[in-house]
Design an enzyme around this catalytic site. Sequence first.
Site, PDB file in Angstrom:
ATOM      1  N   SER A 135       6.687  -4.517  -1.400  1.00  0.00           N
ATOM      2  CA  SER A 135       6.329  -3.156  -1.794  1.00  0.00           C
ATOM      3  C   SER A 135       6.382  -2.258  -0.554  1.00  0.00           C
ATOM      4  O   SER A 135       7.418  -2.190   0.111  1.00  0.00           O
ATOM      5  CB  SER A 135       4.944  -3.167  -2.453  1.00  0.00           C
ATOM      6  OG  SER A 135       4.678  -1.949  -3.087  1.00  0.00           O
ATOM      7  N   TRP A 136       5.290  -1.604  -0.187  1.00  0.00           N
ATOM      8  CA  TRP A 136       5.293  -0.830   1.055  1.00  0.00           C
ATOM      9  C   TRP A 136       5.587  -1.736   2.251  1.00  0.00           C
ATOM     10  O   TRP A 136       6.202  -1.312   3.231  1.00  0.00           O
ATOM     11  CB  TRP A 136       3.955  -0.118   1.260  1.00  0.00           C
ATOM     12  CG  TRP A 136       3.725   0.320   2.677  1.00  0.00           C
ATOM     13  CD1 TRP A 136       2.869  -0.225   3.586  1.00  0.00           C
ATOM     14  CD2 TRP A 136       4.391   1.391   3.361  1.00  0.00           C
ATOM     15  NE1 TRP A 136       2.954   0.432   4.800  1.00  0.00           N
ATOM     16  CE2 TRP A 136       3.878   1.435   4.679  1.00  0.00           C
ATOM     17  CE3 TRP A 136       5.364   2.312   2.990  1.00  0.00           C
ATOM     18  CZ2 TRP A 136       4.311   2.352   5.622  1.00  0.00           C
ATOM     19  CZ3 TRP A 136       5.802   3.239   3.939  1.00  0.00           C
ATOM     20  CH2 TRP A 136       5.277   3.251   5.235  1.00  0.00           C
ATOM     21  N   ASP A 147       9.756  -4.418 -12.846  1.00  0.00           N
ATOM     22  CA  ASP A 147       8.875  -3.779 -11.869  1.00  0.00           C
ATOM     23  C   ASP A 147       8.834  -2.277 -12.160  1.00  0.00           C
ATOM     24  O   ASP A 147       9.841  -1.580 -12.020  1.00  0.00           O
ATOM     25  CB  ASP A 147       9.404  -4.038 -10.452  1.00  0.00           C
ATOM     26  CG  ASP A 147       8.444  -3.587  -9.369  1.00  0.00           C
ATOM     27  OD1 ASP A 147       7.597  -2.713  -9.634  1.00  0.00           O
ATOM     28  OD2 ASP A 147       8.555  -4.098  -8.237  1.00  0.00           O
ATOM     29  N   HIS A 174       5.824  -6.196 -10.764  1.00  0.00           N
ATOM     30  CA  HIS A 174       5.769  -5.831  -9.348  1.00  0.00           C
ATOM     31  C   HIS A 174       5.031  -6.844  -8.469  1.00  0.00           C
ATOM     32  O   HIS A 174       5.386  -7.022  -7.312  1.00  0.00           O
ATOM     33  CB  HIS A 174       5.092  -4.464  -9.210  1.00  0.00           C
ATOM     34  CG  HIS A 174       5.008  -3.972  -7.802  1.00  0.00           C
ATOM     35  ND1 HIS A 174       6.116  -3.638  -7.054  1.00  0.00           N
ATOM     36  CD2 HIS A 174       3.936  -3.761  -6.978  1.00  0.00           C
ATOM     37  CE1 HIS A 174       5.755  -3.228  -5.854  1.00  0.00           C
ATOM     38  NE2 HIS A 174       4.435  -3.306  -5.775  1.00  0.00           N
ATOM     39  N   GLY A 189       0.833  -1.200   0.000  1.00  0.00           N
ATOM     40  CA  GLY A 189       0.000   0.000   0.000  1.00  0.00           C
ATOM     41  C   GLY A 189       0.868   1.250   0.000  1.00  0.00           C
ATOM     42  O   GLY A 189       1.542   1.509  -1.004  1.00  0.00           O
TER      43      GLY A 189
END
Length: 534
Positions: free
Chosen positions: A110-111, A270, A298, A42
């Site tokens: 990711s986050w 990505d 990604h 996120g």
Amino acid sequence: MVGYKHSSAYDSGHVAVSEIHSIYYEQYGKLDGKPAVFLHGGPGGATSPSNAAFFDPSIYRVVLLDQRGAGKSTPLCELRENTTQYLIEDIEALRKHLNVDKWHMVFGGSWGSTLALLYAQAHPERVSSLVLRGIFLVRKSELAWGHPTRGAGAQQLFPDAAEELLEYLTEEEQSDWEGSIYKQLISDDRPTRVAAARALNTWDFKRATLTFDPSSLEELDDEEWSLHHATILTHYVLHGAWIRDGQILEEAEMAKIRHIPCTIVQGRYDVVCPPQSAWDLHKAWPSAKLVIVPDAGHAATEPGTFKELVQACDDNSTPALAQHESRDESSPFSYKPAQTLLLILDYHSLFVNHLSAEPAAEKAIALKQWAQSQHILVAHALIDASADAAAPTWVKGSDRAGKLLTLLKASPENYDEPAGLKPDFFSSSSEMIFRRTPGYVSALTSHLPVDIRHWLQEQEIKSLILCGLSTSGCVLATAMAAADAGFVVSVIEDACQARDEKTHKIVVEELLRSRAYIFSLRNFVEAWKEATEL
């Protein structure tokens, strides 16, 4: 995508972490298994049972956590008291709630990779290993890459999707597209919020995989998910996630986690989190294993990425973590006890009393006791105060050195180290005392009874653990000289002390970190224990 199949969650619930927020969690797998916490992306994403598929249920106790304002955490999409620092401490609150002493693995993509790194840097003693995917370091360069505006990296690869997002905004709004979207996301009008969230999330989804699947946009039909994902994401991006630009890669931060085994899985194509960030992290952390998936973007669900993530979790389930197949010679935990020396610097009782260094001395005593329990040699570096000792007149500050020498010669009570630190040759043969000429600062100039450098070579010592008085004097000089001489140097900062806290902090943060690993006593012992178990 296959992975491991899990039964339904055996436990779930909410943990109140503030007067506003309660975070939701679920547990899968083995009740008494190796605890692994999954950190979603996120910011503003959520977990689902499918996230447990990376982990072997016969080995892992899998904990899925919905971050503040997301998923089943309450209240949904709440922005108050919702910052990175709060999320870090929420992981700690959940760890304590679940009676987990230490996470065997922190898994984040990711986050989630950002949060995993920041959590590990804040609480390294609570992390045994890391598995990271799609590295996001929240640097300004990364944020600029993801802009839909003309000339940005992502825009040049996805000009059609970028134009679609910008056309949602007026020409005036496009100049500050993030701020404009954010205003709509926090509007009082729900249709406005939903439309803005769909536009922003569509831009993200179209860049998420190597080959775009239009059916993936069906996830945006869940208006509540779409809203909290887009709103919280923009809330964090506009504030730079409340961390310094480049903070994660700062040497002072990286030094806290280099001893932790880590696998980085990164899609070659990505476009959300470009491989440059994974590469930069690997360069700052050479012992971390970097896997570039040649045919992936990604998303964690892309076949090549999913396979590597499952493999990383399988590798980390064994006692010998995969990352330690090749030894990192720059790490103090790569060396055996026989190759390691604890060097206690200038702990004369005179200095302890003058600096009011009793707390540091207690840590030094505990450090010595621990070292001896590990069969690590202990050496004491002191100033020569024998009858004919004198400071050379050509050394700057020789007058001051002469006065100190007079005080040290005045009585054994001044010269000796405190009880518990002073060698006891009747009960231990694993200690040495070296003395150096007054006026010289580095312990590596010690030459009595033998030259210390020659002795270190004879003993085949590779790694030095330092503590002493003062931080800005003997500790700093010895650390610099030892690093230049090719030793791996670790400084136990709470077993050192300077004339004041400000000086101690400046020396540790701005000078020592460039040449030595900095640890608290607790963190060093925990890291050594972990490396020994591996």
